[in-house]
Write a protein that holds these residues in place. Structure first.
Motif, PDB file in Angstrom:
ATOM      1  N   THR A  12       0.832  -1.204   0.000  1.00  0.00           N
ATOM      2  CA  THR A  12       0.000   0.000   0.000  1.00  0.00           C
ATOM      3  C   THR A  12       0.867   1.254   0.000  1.00  0.00           C
ATOM      4  O   THR A  12       0.611   2.186  -0.766  1.00  0.00           O
ATOM      5  N   TYR A  13       1.907   1.281   0.824  1.00  0.00           N
ATOM      6  CA  TYR A  13       2.792   2.440   0.867  1.00  0.00           C
ATOM      7  C   TYR A  13       3.547   2.616  -0.443  1.00  0.00           C
ATOM      8  O   TYR A  13       3.838   3.735  -0.852  1.00  0.00           O
ATOM      9  N   SER A  14       3.864   1.531  -1.121  1.00  0.00           N
ATOM     10  CA  SER A  14       4.603   1.644  -2.384  1.00  0.00           C
ATOM     11  C   SER A  14       3.757   2.290  -3.476  1.00  0.00           C
ATOM     12  O   SER A  14       4.288   2.880  -4.409  1.00  0.00           O
ATOM     13  N   ARG A  15       2.450   2.205  -3.341  1.00  0.00           N
ATOM     14  CA  ARG A  15       1.554   2.817  -4.336  1.00  0.00           C
ATOM     15  C   ARG A  15       1.380   4.315  -4.113  1.00  0.00           C
ATOM     16  O   ARG A  15       1.017   5.040  -5.031  1.00  0.00           O
ATOM     17  N   SER A  16       1.585   4.758  -2.905  1.00  0.00           N
ATOM     18  CA  SER A  16       1.495   6.177  -2.545  1.00  0.00           C
ATOM     19  C   SER A  16       0.190   6.807  -3.046  1.00  0.00           C
ATOM     20  O   SER A  16       0.194   7.750  -3.824  1.00  0.00           O
ATOM     21  N   ASP A  17      -0.909   6.289  -2.576  1.00  0.00           N
ATOM     22  CA  ASP A  17      -2.211   6.806  -2.976  1.00  0.00           C
ATOM     23  C   ASP A  17      -2.968   7.389  -1.782  1.00  0.00           C
ATOM     24  O   ASP A  17      -2.391   7.665  -0.735  1.00  0.00           O
ATOM     25  N   LYS A  18      -4.267   7.559  -1.943  1.00  0.00           N
ATOM     26  CA  LYS A  18      -5.088   8.165  -0.897  1.00  0.00           C
ATOM     27  C   LYS A  18      -5.069   7.342   0.390  1.00  0.00           C
ATOM     28  O   LYS A  18      -5.021   7.892   1.488  1.00  0.00           O
ATOM     29  N   ILE A  19      -5.075   6.035   0.266  1.00  0.00           N
ATOM     30  CA  ILE A  19      -5.044   5.170   1.454  1.00  0.00           C
ATOM     31  C   ILE A  19      -3.729   5.359   2.206  1.00  0.00           C
ATOM     32  O   ILE A  19      -3.702   5.414   3.433  1.00  0.00           O
ATOM     33  N   THR A  20      -2.633   5.461   1.463  1.00  0.00           N
ATOM     34  CA  THR A  20      -1.322   5.690   2.077  1.00  0.00           C
ATOM     35  C   THR A  20      -1.322   6.990   2.881  1.00  0.00           C
ATOM     36  O   THR A  20      -0.847   7.020   4.018  1.00  0.00           O
ATOM     37  N   ARG A  21      -1.836   8.042   2.291  1.00  0.00           N
ATOM     38  CA  ARG A  21      -1.881   9.337   2.994  1.00  0.00           C
ATOM     39  C   ARG A  21      -2.748   9.266   4.242  1.00  0.00           C
ATOM     40  O   ARG A  21      -2.409   9.823   5.286  1.00  0.00           O
ATOM     41  N   ARG A  22      -3.846   8.528   4.169  1.00  0.00           N
ATOM     42  CA  ARG A  22      -4.723   8.377   5.327  1.00  0.00           C
ATOM     43  C   ARG A  22      -4.040   7.567   6.436  1.00  0.00           C
ATOM     44  O   ARG A  22      -4.112   7.924   7.617  1.00  0.00           O
TER      45      ARG A  22
END
Length: 51
Positions: A12-22
């Motif tokens: 999830t962190y490798s994708r750096s998307d909205k979920i990562t920021r949350r």
């Protein structure tokens, strides 16, 4: 705080998307004050995903 990272969290962190920021806003896993561990199983999953 101590965190044992699971492969799904790393992915999830490798994708750096909205979920990562949350996740980072709520838990601040990588803010430098936490101790982070990685299990040998997660290490194997990462290696298998890369190959």
């Amino acid at each position: 705080m101590d965190y044992l990272l699971d492969f799904n969290i790393i992915l999830t962190y490798s994708r750096s998307d909205k979920i990562t920021r949350r996740l980072e806003a709520n838990y601040k896993i990588f803010d430098g004050q936490n101790r982070i561990a990685l299990s040998v199983v997660s290490k194997g999953e990462i290696e298998a995903a890369i190959l």
